[in-house]
Each structure stands twice: as C-alpha cells, then as structure tokens.
Design a protein around this motif. Structure first.
Motif, short mmCIF file in Angstrom:
data_model
loop_
_atom_site.label_atom_id
_atom_site.label_comp_id
_atom_site.label_asym_id
_atom_site.label_seq_id
_atom_site.Cartn_x
_atom_site.Cartn_y
_atom_site.Cartn_z
N THR A 30 42.31 48.13 38.38
CA THR A 30 41.75 49.47 38.30
C THR A 30 42.66 50.45 39.03
OG1 THR A 30 39.53 48.51 38.41
CG2 THR A 30 39.70 50.87 38.81
N GLU A 31 42.83 51.63 38.43
CA GLU A 31 43.57 52.71 39.09
C GLU A 31 42.91 54.02 38.70
OE1 GLU A 31 48.06 54.41 39.82
OE2 GLU A 31 47.76 52.84 38.34
N VAL A 32 42.21 54.63 39.67
CA VAL A 32 41.49 55.88 39.44
C VAL A 32 41.97 56.89 40.47
CG1 VAL A 32 39.23 57.00 39.36
CG2 VAL A 32 39.47 54.62 38.57
N PRO A 33 42.55 58.02 40.04
CA PRO A 33 42.99 59.04 40.99
C PRO A 33 41.82 59.60 41.80
CG PRO A 33 43.85 59.48 38.79
CD PRO A 33 42.83 58.39 38.66
N LEU A 34 42.04 59.75 43.10
CA LEU A 34 41.05 60.33 44.00
C LEU A 34 41.78 61.28 44.95
CD1 LEU A 34 39.05 57.10 44.92
CD2 LEU A 34 38.29 58.93 43.41
N GLY A 35 42.12 62.45 44.50
CA GLY A 35 42.88 63.38 45.33
C GLY A 35 44.29 62.86 45.54
N ASP A 36 44.69 62.74 46.81
CA ASP A 36 46.03 62.24 47.13
C ASP A 36 46.13 60.72 46.99
OD1 ASP A 36 46.90 64.79 47.69
OD2 ASP A 36 46.46 64.63 49.84
N ASP A 37 45.01 60.04 46.96
CA ASP A 37 44.99 58.57 46.90
C ASP A 37 44.38 58.12 45.58
OD1 ASP A 37 46.04 58.26 49.57
OD2 ASP A 37 44.07 58.87 50.30
N ARG A 38 44.23 56.80 45.46
CA ARG A 38 43.65 56.21 44.24
C ARG A 38 42.70 55.09 44.62
NH1 ARG A 38 49.25 54.30 42.16
NH2 ARG A 38 49.57 54.43 44.37
N TRP A 39 41.72 54.86 43.73
CA TRP A 39 40.93 53.63 43.80
C TRP A 39 41.79 52.62 43.05
CZ3 TRP A 39 36.64 52.19 46.33
CH2 TRP A 39 36.05 50.99 45.95
N LEU A 40 42.45 51.75 43.79
CA LEU A 40 43.48 50.88 43.24
C LEU A 40 43.15 49.43 43.59
CD1 LEU A 40 46.30 50.73 41.87
CD2 LEU A 40 47.29 51.07 44.14
N THR A 41 42.86 48.64 42.56
CA THR A 41 42.49 47.25 42.81
C THR A 41 43.42 46.30 42.06
OG1 THR A 41 40.89 47.00 41.00
CG2 THR A 41 40.05 47.86 43.10
N VAL A 42 43.56 45.11 42.61
CA VAL A 42 44.28 44.02 41.96
C VAL A 42 43.37 42.81 41.91
CG1 VAL A 42 46.57 44.85 42.65
CG2 VAL A 42 45.35 43.24 44.13
N VAL A 43 43.69 41.90 40.98
CA VAL A 43 42.92 40.67 40.82
C VAL A 43 43.88 39.50 40.61
CG1 VAL A 43 40.84 41.73 39.86
CG2 VAL A 43 42.68 41.00 38.33
N SER A 44 43.36 38.32 40.78
CA SER A 44 44.14 37.12 40.48
C SER A 44 44.26 36.98 38.97
CB SER A 44 43.43 35.89 41.05
OG SER A 44 44.01 34.70 40.53
N PRO A 45 45.45 36.66 38.46
CA PRO A 45 45.57 36.42 37.01
C PRO A 45 44.78 35.19 36.58
CG PRO A 45 47.62 35.84 38.13
CD PRO A 45 46.72 36.49 39.15
N GLU A 46 44.44 34.33 37.53
CA GLU A 46 43.65 33.14 37.23
C GLU A 46 42.16 33.45 37.09
OE1 GLU A 46 44.56 30.23 40.25
OE2 GLU A 46 46.70 30.67 40.08
N ASP A 47 41.73 34.63 37.59
CA ASP A 47 40.33 35.02 37.55
C ASP A 47 40.24 36.54 37.39
OD1 ASP A 47 37.58 34.94 37.64
OD2 ASP A 47 37.47 34.54 39.79
N PRO A 48 40.67 37.07 36.24
CA PRO A 48 40.75 38.52 36.07
C PRO A 48 39.42 39.26 36.17
CG PRO A 48 41.17 37.41 33.99
CD PRO A 48 41.11 36.34 35.05
N ASP A 49 38.30 38.55 36.02
CA ASP A 49 36.99 39.17 36.18
C ASP A 49 36.35 38.82 37.51
OD1 ASP A 49 37.04 40.47 33.66
OD2 ASP A 49 36.54 38.55 32.70
N GLY A 50 37.14 38.21 38.39
CA GLY A 50 36.64 37.79 39.69
C GLY A 50 36.75 38.88 40.75
N THR A 51 36.77 38.46 41.99
CA THR A 51 36.82 39.37 43.12
C THR A 51 38.05 40.27 43.04
OG1 THR A 51 35.72 37.70 44.48
CG2 THR A 51 36.82 39.49 45.64
N GLU A 52 37.82 41.57 43.24
CA GLU A 52 38.90 42.54 43.25
C GLU A 52 39.33 42.81 44.70
OE1 GLU A 52 38.32 46.03 40.70
OE2 GLU A 52 36.65 44.92 39.78
N LEU A 53 40.62 43.06 44.86
CA LEU A 53 41.17 43.43 46.16
C LEU A 53 41.54 44.90 46.09
CD1 LEU A 53 42.14 42.54 49.01
CD2 LEU A 53 44.38 42.13 47.95
N LEU A 54 40.87 45.72 46.89
CA LEU A 54 41.14 47.15 46.94
C LEU A 54 42.30 47.39 47.90
CD1 LEU A 54 40.35 50.12 46.35
CD2 LEU A 54 38.75 49.94 48.28
N LEU A 55 43.35 48.05 47.40
CA LEU A 55 44.49 48.45 48.24
C LEU A 55 44.14 49.83 48.79
CD1 LEU A 55 47.35 47.28 45.85
CD2 LEU A 55 46.25 46.00 47.71
#
Length: 128
Positions: A30-55
């Motif tokens: 996920t990448e959603v602009p939020l002003g100067d920052d973003r809601w930016l998440t990554v996931v494991s390619p082994e579990d793309p619908d699993g737990t997201e890690l927010l950077l």
C-alpha cells in the motif's frame, strides 16, 4: 483475532522502501499520500494477504530517543522469520547489510541482528 498491521519507525520512507523490498525481499502493498509522508506498507511475498509492515515516519519527538535507546541497548525493533538464518545472513551480507549480531544458536532458535539503514535493528530468526 489476528495481527493485521505492525510498524517500524523509519527516518526516510524512500530509503526504507528500497531496503525492505530490494534487500530484504518484501513487496510493497500500500502507498497512500498523506501530506509530506505516505501510508506505506510492505508484505512478505510468501503471504501477500498477511500481516503488513508499516514503514512509519519517525517524525514524532518521542520516536528518535526511543529508537536510539533501542539501538544503543542492541534491542531489535522487529523480528522476521526466515527458513535458515545462516543462509539469509550470507545472502544479506553479500548485499552489504551490516549485522550487529552474527548468527547465534540459542537452544531451539538461531538469530542474527541487522541494521536496516533507517535507524532500527531487525532480528532474523528460525526455529529448529
């Protein structure tokens, strides 16, 4: 109940995205602009619908002292499971990743700790 999202505070979202995707092998979810920052998440390619890690940007005044204290004490901000710590350690080291703890066997688990280049220590672990 399941863990849906967790985060690591990063000093630069672009640098973090490169490290977590190009080096560690996660995929951007996920990448959603939020002003100067973003809601930016990554996931494991082994579990793309699993737990997201927010950077998550570390701009809050409490975050930098918190991160510095964890690093100073050698405490990882997150722990990621791998199939083989020794193999992953070798792969990542060849990519130039700096480790603060080489693979260490502790009973039923083996761990190593790396610097994510964004102000955090990250543990990799596998169980026997």
């Amino acid at each position: 109940m399941r863990i849906h999202l967790t985060s690591v505070f990063v000093d630069d979202q672009d640098k973090a995205l490169r490290f977590y995707t190009e080096v560690l092998g996660f995929r951007k979810k996920t990448e959603v602009p939020l002003g100067d920052d973003r809601w930016l998440t990554v996931v494991s390619p082994e579990d793309p619908d699993g737990t997201e890690l927010l950077l998550e940007p570390d701009g809050h005044p409490a975050v930098k002292p918190y991160k510095e204290a964890l690093v100073e004490d050698g405490i990882p901000a997150a722990s990621f499971a791998v199939d083989d710590v020794h193999a992953e350690f070798s792969r990542l080291r060849e990519l130039g990743v700096r480790f603060t703890q080489e693979p260490l066997e502790m009973g039923p688990v083996t761990t190593a700790v790396l610097d994510d280049t964004c102000g955090n220590l990250i543990q990799i672990v596998h169980s026997k």
